[in-house]
Design a protein around this motif. Sequence first.
Motif, PDB file in Angstrom:
ATOM      1  N   LEU A  20     -31.606   1.244  22.490  1.00  0.00           N
ATOM      2  CA  LEU A  20     -31.122   0.029  22.407  1.00  0.00           C
ATOM      3  C   LEU A  20     -32.395  -1.222  22.893  1.00  0.00           C
ATOM      4  CD1 LEU A  20     -28.734  -2.069  21.885  1.00  0.00           C
ATOM      5  CD2 LEU A  20     -28.222  -2.115  24.565  1.00  0.00           C
ATOM      6  N   GLU A  21     -32.705  -1.947  21.638  1.00  0.00           N
ATOM      7  CA  GLU A  21     -34.063  -2.820  21.908  1.00  0.00           C
ATOM      8  C   GLU A  21     -33.282  -4.313  22.196  1.00  0.00           C
ATOM      9  OE1 GLU A  21     -37.621  -4.213  22.217  1.00  0.00           O
ATOM     10  OE2 GLU A  21     -36.965  -2.117  21.704  1.00  0.00           O
ATOM     11  N   SER A  22     -32.115  -4.480  21.681  1.00  0.00           N
ATOM     12  CA  SER A  22     -31.360  -5.886  21.900  1.00  0.00           C
ATOM     13  C   SER A  22     -30.238  -6.097  21.504  1.00  0.00           C
ATOM     14  CB  SER A  22     -32.313  -7.044  21.057  1.00  0.00           C
ATOM     15  OG  SER A  22     -32.004  -8.128  21.338  1.00  0.00           O
ATOM     16  N   LEU A  23     -29.475  -6.753  22.422  1.00  0.00           N
ATOM     17  CA  LEU A  23     -27.974  -7.055  22.470  1.00  0.00           C
ATOM     18  C   LEU A  23     -27.528  -8.682  22.506  1.00  0.00           C
ATOM     19  CD1 LEU A  23     -25.001  -5.859  22.087  1.00  0.00           C
ATOM     20  CD2 LEU A  23     -25.031  -5.479  24.425  1.00  0.00           C
ATOM     21  N   ILE A  24     -27.327  -9.188  21.532  1.00  0.00           N
ATOM     22  CA  ILE A  24     -27.008 -10.524  21.527  1.00  0.00           C
ATOM     23  C   ILE A  24     -25.573 -10.772  21.282  1.00  0.00           C
ATOM     24  CG2 ILE A  24     -27.927 -12.658  20.738  1.00  0.00           C
ATOM     25  CD1 ILE A  24     -30.819 -11.546  20.346  1.00  0.00           C
ATOM     26  N   GLY A  25     -24.970 -11.886  22.013  1.00  0.00           N
ATOM     27  CA  GLY A  25     -23.645 -12.211  21.493  1.00  0.00           C
ATOM     28  C   GLY A  25     -23.865 -13.636  21.059  1.00  0.00           C
ATOM     29  N   ALA A  26     -23.109 -13.905  20.093  1.00  0.00           N
ATOM     30  CA  ALA A  26     -22.848 -15.399  19.589  1.00  0.00           C
ATOM     31  C   ALA A  26     -21.485 -16.133  20.115  1.00  0.00           C
ATOM     32  CB  ALA A  26     -22.992 -15.528  18.065  1.00  0.00           C
ATOM     33  N   THR A  27     -21.733 -17.145  20.715  1.00  0.00           N
ATOM     34  CA  THR A  27     -20.389 -17.905  21.222  1.00  0.00           C
ATOM     35  C   THR A  27     -20.299 -19.077  20.801  1.00  0.00           C
ATOM     36  OG1 THR A  27     -19.089 -18.133  23.045  1.00  0.00           O
ATOM     37  CG2 THR A  27     -21.335 -18.390  23.353  1.00  0.00           C
ATOM     38  N   ALA A  28     -19.357 -19.857  20.449  1.00  0.00           N
ATOM     39  CA  ALA A  28     -19.284 -21.186  20.290  1.00  0.00           C
ATOM     40  C   ALA A  28     -18.319 -21.912  21.368  1.00  0.00           C
ATOM     41  CB  ALA A  28     -18.504 -21.712  18.904  1.00  0.00           C
ATOM     42  N   ALA A  29     -17.801 -20.942  22.245  1.00  0.00           N
ATOM     43  CA  ALA A  29     -16.991 -21.426  23.472  1.00  0.00           C
ATOM     44  C   ALA A  29     -18.065 -21.737  24.597  1.00  0.00           C
ATOM     45  CB  ALA A  29     -16.242 -20.093  23.869  1.00  0.00           C
ATOM     46  N   ASP A  30     -17.341 -22.161  25.616  1.00  0.00           N
ATOM     47  CA  ASP A  30     -17.892 -22.592  26.966  1.00  0.00           C
ATOM     48  C   ASP A  30     -18.461 -21.523  27.650  1.00  0.00           C
ATOM     49  OD1 ASP A  30     -17.832 -25.436  26.375  1.00  0.00           O
ATOM     50  OD2 ASP A  30     -15.969 -25.697  27.253  1.00  0.00           O
ATOM     51  N   SER A  31     -17.700 -20.295  27.677  1.00  0.00           N
ATOM     52  CA  SER A  31     -17.988 -19.099  28.323  1.00  0.00           C
ATOM     53  C   SER A  31     -18.671 -18.100  27.730  1.00  0.00           C
ATOM     54  CB  SER A  31     -16.613 -18.147  28.718  1.00  0.00           C
ATOM     55  OG  SER A  31     -16.676 -17.136  29.241  1.00  0.00           O
ATOM     56  N   ASP A  32     -19.548 -17.743  28.272  1.00  0.00           N
ATOM     57  CA  ASP A  32     -20.461 -16.606  27.859  1.00  0.00           C
ATOM     58  C   ASP A  32     -19.920 -15.386  27.400  1.00  0.00           C
ATOM     59  OD1 ASP A  32     -22.800 -18.484  27.644  1.00  0.00           O
ATOM     60  OD2 ASP A  32     -23.864 -17.486  29.384  1.00  0.00           O
ATOM     61  N   GLU A  33     -18.753 -15.086  28.192  1.00  0.00           N
ATOM     62  CA  GLU A  33     -18.001 -13.815  27.956  1.00  0.00           C
ATOM     63  C   GLU A  33     -17.276 -13.987  26.505  1.00  0.00           C
ATOM     64  OE1 GLU A  33     -18.303 -11.731  30.241  1.00  0.00           O
ATOM     65  OE2 GLU A  33     -19.824 -12.918  31.206  1.00  0.00           O
ATOM     66  N   LEU A  34     -16.802 -14.974  25.964  1.00  0.00           N
ATOM     67  CA  LEU A  34     -16.263 -15.083  24.729  1.00  0.00           C
ATOM     68  C   LEU A  34     -17.166 -14.969  23.548  1.00  0.00           C
ATOM     69  CD1 LEU A  34     -13.435 -17.779  25.566  1.00  0.00           C
ATOM     70  CD2 LEU A  34     -13.282 -15.176  25.644  1.00  0.00           C
ATOM     71  N   ILE A  35     -17.206 -14.097  23.128  1.00  0.00           N
ATOM     72  CA  ILE A  35     -18.431 -13.711  22.058  1.00  0.00           C
ATOM     73  C   ILE A  35     -17.513 -13.548  20.748  1.00  0.00           C
ATOM     74  CG2 ILE A  35     -20.067 -12.043  21.291  1.00  0.00           C
ATOM     75  CD1 ILE A  35     -20.871 -13.678  23.555  1.00  0.00           C
ATOM     76  N   GLU A  36     -18.027 -14.089  19.661  1.00  0.00           N
ATOM     77  CA  GLU A  36     -17.428 -13.650  18.507  1.00  0.00           C
ATOM     78  C   GLU A  36     -18.236 -12.989  17.513  1.00  0.00           C
ATOM     79  OE1 GLU A  36     -17.137 -17.486  16.282  1.00  0.00           O
ATOM     80  OE2 GLU A  36     -16.416 -18.502  18.065  1.00  0.00           O
TER      81      GLU A  36
END
Length: 144
Positions: A20-36
């Motif tokens: 694994l080189e990179s793991l990125i999550g995209a979110t439009a929510a206030d929480s960094d846990e809620l990833i789309e």
Amino acid sequence: MPRLANGPEFHLDQLNGRQLESLIGATAADSDELIEMLFIHLSGDENWHRVFLDAGIGFWETMSKADAFGDYEDFRLVNLADRWHIKGSRISSATCTGGRWDDSRLSRFSFVTDVGTIVFEFVDSTDMESDTVVRFWQAPESGS
């Protein structure tokens, strides 16, 4: 944008044994846990992998970095590899598991690495309209 798989259950075999080189999550929510959307980059791979959950099932795509992130310019990107200190970890198993098309169990992704397990799933495992969340469970230390 080649879609490699979609459905309630499948294996992401191209990720197994890879670093694994990179793991990125995209979110439009206030929480960094809620990833789309999860973006995965592996060492030695010029393409990026995208995985997401929609309509109760999983989707897996691979494409160039520009194409992978192009639809997510207005989203906040969360560097999960840095947050969880998992850059360089090796994926031993990558799966999407869930029920069948007419089952009430919704799909979820699981990425087992040599340092822990990443799970990407619906907040409410019975509601396909619920948000999706990503979590990390660190593997127990050897010899403990």
